[in-house]
Design a protein around this motif. Structure first.
Motif, mmCIF file in Angstrom:
data_model
loop_
_atom_site.group_PDB
_atom_site.id
_atom_site.type_symbol
_atom_site.label_atom_id
_atom_site.label_comp_id
_atom_site.label_asym_id
_atom_site.label_seq_id
_atom_site.Cartn_x
_atom_site.Cartn_y
_atom_site.Cartn_z
ATOM 1 N N ARG A 1 9.004 37.252 37.863
ATOM 2 C CA ARG A 1 9.706 37.850 39.006
ATOM 3 C C ARG A 1 10.855 36.927 39.446
ATOM 4 N N ARG A 2 10.547 35.634 39.467
ATOM 5 C CA ARG A 2 11.564 34.656 39.886
ATOM 6 C C ARG A 2 12.710 34.597 38.863
ATOM 7 N N LEU A 3 12.344 34.603 37.580
ATOM 8 C CA LEU A 3 13.369 34.519 36.540
ATOM 9 C C LEU A 3 14.199 35.800 36.470
ATOM 10 N N LEU A 4 13.536 36.940 36.725
ATOM 11 C CA LEU A 4 14.279 38.211 36.742
ATOM 12 C C LEU A 4 15.302 38.190 37.877
ATOM 13 N N ALA A 5 14.890 37.624 39.021
ATOM 14 C CA ALA A 5 15.830 37.506 40.153
ATOM 15 C C ALA A 5 17.009 36.629 39.742
ATOM 16 N N ASP A 6 16.739 35.556 38.987
ATOM 17 C CA ASP A 6 17.820 34.670 38.508
ATOM 18 C C ASP A 6 18.767 35.433 37.580
ATOM 19 N N VAL A 7 18.192 36.217 36.675
ATOM 20 C CA VAL A 7 19.028 36.964 35.721
ATOM 21 C C VAL A 7 19.896 37.970 36.475
ATOM 22 N N ARG A 8 19.305 38.646 37.459
ATOM 23 C CA ARG A 8 20.082 39.632 38.226
ATOM 24 C C ARG A 8 21.209 38.959 38.992
ATOM 25 N N LYS A 9 20.941 37.738 39.461
ATOM 26 C CA LYS A 9 21.978 36.972 40.162
ATOM 27 C C LYS A 9 23.121 36.648 39.185
ATOM 28 N N GLN A 10 22.723 36.277 37.952
ATOM 29 C CA GLN A 10 23.730 35.980 36.920
ATOM 30 C C GLN A 10 24.581 37.217 36.632
ATOM 31 N N VAL A 11 23.913 38.372 36.543
ATOM 32 C CA VAL A 11 24.634 39.618 36.246
ATOM 33 C C VAL A 11 25.674 39.877 37.337
ATOM 34 N N ARG A 12 25.250 39.714 38.597
ATOM 35 C CA ARG A 12 26.187 39.945 39.716
ATOM 36 C C ARG A 12 27.354 38.974 39.630
ATOM 37 N N PHE A 13 27.045 37.702 39.331
ATOM 38 C CA PHE A 13 28.091 36.674 39.257
ATOM 39 C C PHE A 13 29.066 36.984 38.115
ATOM 40 N N LEU A 14 28.512 37.327 36.957
ATOM 41 C CA LEU A 14 29.365 37.570 35.784
ATOM 42 C C LEU A 14 30.244 38.810 35.989
ATOM 43 N N ARG A 15 29.652 39.861 36.593
ATOM 44 C CA ARG A 15 30.448 41.078 36.851
ATOM 45 C C ARG A 15 31.594 40.758 37.800
ATOM 46 N N LYS A 16 31.298 39.959 38.810
ATOM 47 C CA LYS A 16 32.309 39.576 39.796
ATOM 48 C C LYS A 16 33.410 38.758 39.110
ATOM 49 N N ALA A 17 32.984 37.817 38.269
ATOM 50 C CA ALA A 17 33.959 36.958 37.578
ATOM 51 C C ALA A 17 34.832 37.777 36.639
ATOM 52 N N LEU A 18 34.255 38.777 35.990
ATOM 53 C CA LEU A 18 35.024 39.586 35.039
ATOM 54 C C LEU A 18 35.976 40.545 35.752
ATOM 55 N N GLU B 1 35.949 36.599 27.189
ATOM 56 C CA GLU B 1 35.072 37.150 26.145
ATOM 57 C C GLU B 1 33.713 36.450 26.164
ATOM 58 N N LEU B 2 33.768 35.155 26.467
ATOM 59 C CA LEU B 2 32.520 34.381 26.556
ATOM 60 C C LEU B 2 31.654 34.921 27.707
ATOM 61 N N LEU B 3 32.326 35.203 28.839
ATOM 62 C CA LEU B 3 31.599 35.737 29.994
ATOM 63 C C LEU B 3 31.059 37.135 29.685
ATOM 64 N N GLN B 4 31.878 37.909 28.961
ATOM 65 C CA GLN B 4 31.464 39.263 28.567
ATOM 66 C C GLN B 4 30.195 39.201 27.711
ATOM 67 N N GLU B 5 30.193 38.257 26.774
ATOM 68 C CA GLU B 5 29.032 38.086 25.893
ATOM 69 C C GLU B 5 27.805 37.695 26.718
ATOM 70 N N GLU B 6 28.026 36.781 27.662
ATOM 71 C CA GLU B 6 26.909 36.331 28.496
ATOM 72 C C GLU B 6 26.393 37.454 29.392
ATOM 73 N N LEU B 7 27.312 38.333 29.837
ATOM 74 C CA LEU B 7 26.887 39.470 30.655
ATOM 75 C C LEU B 7 25.969 40.380 29.834
ATOM 76 N N GLY B 8 26.377 40.647 28.593
ATOM 77 C CA GLY B 8 25.542 41.458 27.698
ATOM 78 C C GLY B 8 24.172 40.827 27.508
ATOM 79 N N ASN B 9 24.161 39.514 27.319
ATOM 80 C CA ASN B 9 22.893 38.791 27.136
ATOM 81 C C ASN B 9 22.010 38.928 28.378
ATOM 82 N N SER B 10 22.632 38.761 29.554
ATOM 83 C CA SER B 10 21.852 38.815 30.798
ATOM 84 C C SER B 10 21.301 40.213 31.047
ATOM 85 N N LEU B 11 22.096 41.243 30.740
ATOM 86 C CA LEU B 11 21.627 42.611 30.949
ATOM 87 C C LEU B 11 20.430 42.906 30.047
ATOM 88 N N ARG B 12 20.520 42.451 28.790
ATOM 89 C CA ARG B 12 19.430 42.663 27.850
ATOM 90 C C ARG B 12 18.177 41.877 28.303
#
Lengths: 226, 105
Positions: free
Chosen positions: B82-99, B5-16
């Protein structure tokens, strides 16, 4: 802790301290657990499962001088302003950290956000936040002194909000962190302070806290705190 | 504590957050100020990209310091976002994979 997140956090706290904001606010929420490691050094370890949210409580009495535009202060670190919820609570966002300001909800309460012109931010009002600000302690994050609720106040606040949490996971998270800190407070000999703060609460709050402990298999704490 | 659930919440945060960074980048001043020195004289141009072409709009021989600073800040922030957006997209990929990952029994 991840180095990247630690660096961003330290940079933010340093800037807030230099701008004179940090001495007027109290860091609340799960980030306190990171700082409590210093308080409980030599007593025991504390796992700090947390989200990226970093919440600062602005106490009602805190008159801020000078005014600081916090979004502008953190802009070059890459923070952008985001809005959350129907009301549009402002949040400063960064991939490693999300900063939000809170105030204490008073009276009957309302959903309305409080605008803080002295910070250039709005703040979400939340119940019982006064507890967090009633007894504070100054701990260090790196070289930056940060005011956080005393662990005893942290525990009692968490236990009081547990029944109000809608999501089961958040309820469990609050309860787990409160019990973990309570164990360490006992080991450090701080239980009398917990009892003292609890005694100062209105009877309904006290009852709620003891019932939460009782209902969640932590009955032994009820006896120790009552 | 339910990590899922924590990862789910973080995924929502990263997408936003990814959307917010896209908006913030779009709101920045477009283009970049370029100073060309021709026959010992300075001329300012606003360079911006339109699809595959880079266009130069002539601004004049003098540009105010304030204007120069505004474009320089926008340029710095664009790179950072641009760099931070790339970081966020990386987080999204990681969180989706983890979930998506199967839970250990």
């Amino acid at each position: 802790m991840q180095n990247k997140q630690y660096d961003v956090c330290l940079n933010v706290l340093r800037r807030l301290e230099e701008a004179g904001v940090l001495r007027h606010v109290v860091l609340v929420g799960s980030w306190c657990l990171v700082l409590y490691r210093e308080y409980f050094r030599g007593v025991g370890d504390l796992s700090a499962v947390r989200t990226r949210d970093m919440d600062f409580l602005v106490p009602a009495t805190g008159k801020m001088d000078p005014k600081v535009d916090v979004p502008a202060l953190l802009k070059d670190l890459g923070f952008i302003v985001g809005f959350r919820g129907d009301q549009g609570a402002m949040m400063l966002e960064h991939p490693e950290l999300m900063i939000e300001f809170l105030v204490t909800e008073r009276g009957r309460g309302s959903d309305k956000l409080k605008y803080l012109p002295e910070l250039g931010m709005n703040a979400q009002p939340l119940r019982f936040m006064d507890i967090a600000a009633s007894k504070t302690v100054l701990l260090h994050f790196g070289d930056v002194p940060v005011t956080v609720p005393h662990p005893a106040a942290f525990v009692l606040h968490k236990l009081l909000v547990v029944p109000r949490r809608r999501e089961t996971e958040k309820r469990e998270k609050d309860l787990a962190s409160a019990l973990a800190v309570l164990e360490l407070l006992e080991a450090k000999g701080d239980l009398p302070l917990v009892r003292e703060i609890l005694e100062s609460f209105p009877p309904t709050w006290k009852k709620t806290i003891l019932r939460v402990l009782q209902d969640n298999g932590a009955d032994h704490w009820t006896k120790k705190l009552a | 504590m339910a990590i899922k659930e924590l990862l789910q919440e973080e995924l929502g945060n990263s997408l936003r957050m990814a959307k917010d960074y896209e908006h913030a980048s779009a709101k920045l001043l477009r283009g970049c100020l370029v100073k060309k020195v021709i026959a010992g004289r300075s001329y300012y141009y606003l360079a911006h990209r339109e699809k595959a072409r880079v266009l130069f709009k002539y601004l004049g021989r003098h540009v105010e310091e304030k204007e120069l600073a505004k474009y320089a800040e926008a340029k710095q922030l664009r790179v950072k976002y641009r760099r931070l957006l790339a970081d966020v997209r990386k987080q999204v990929r990681f969180l989706r994979k983890a979930l998506r990952a199967k839970q250990a029994v």
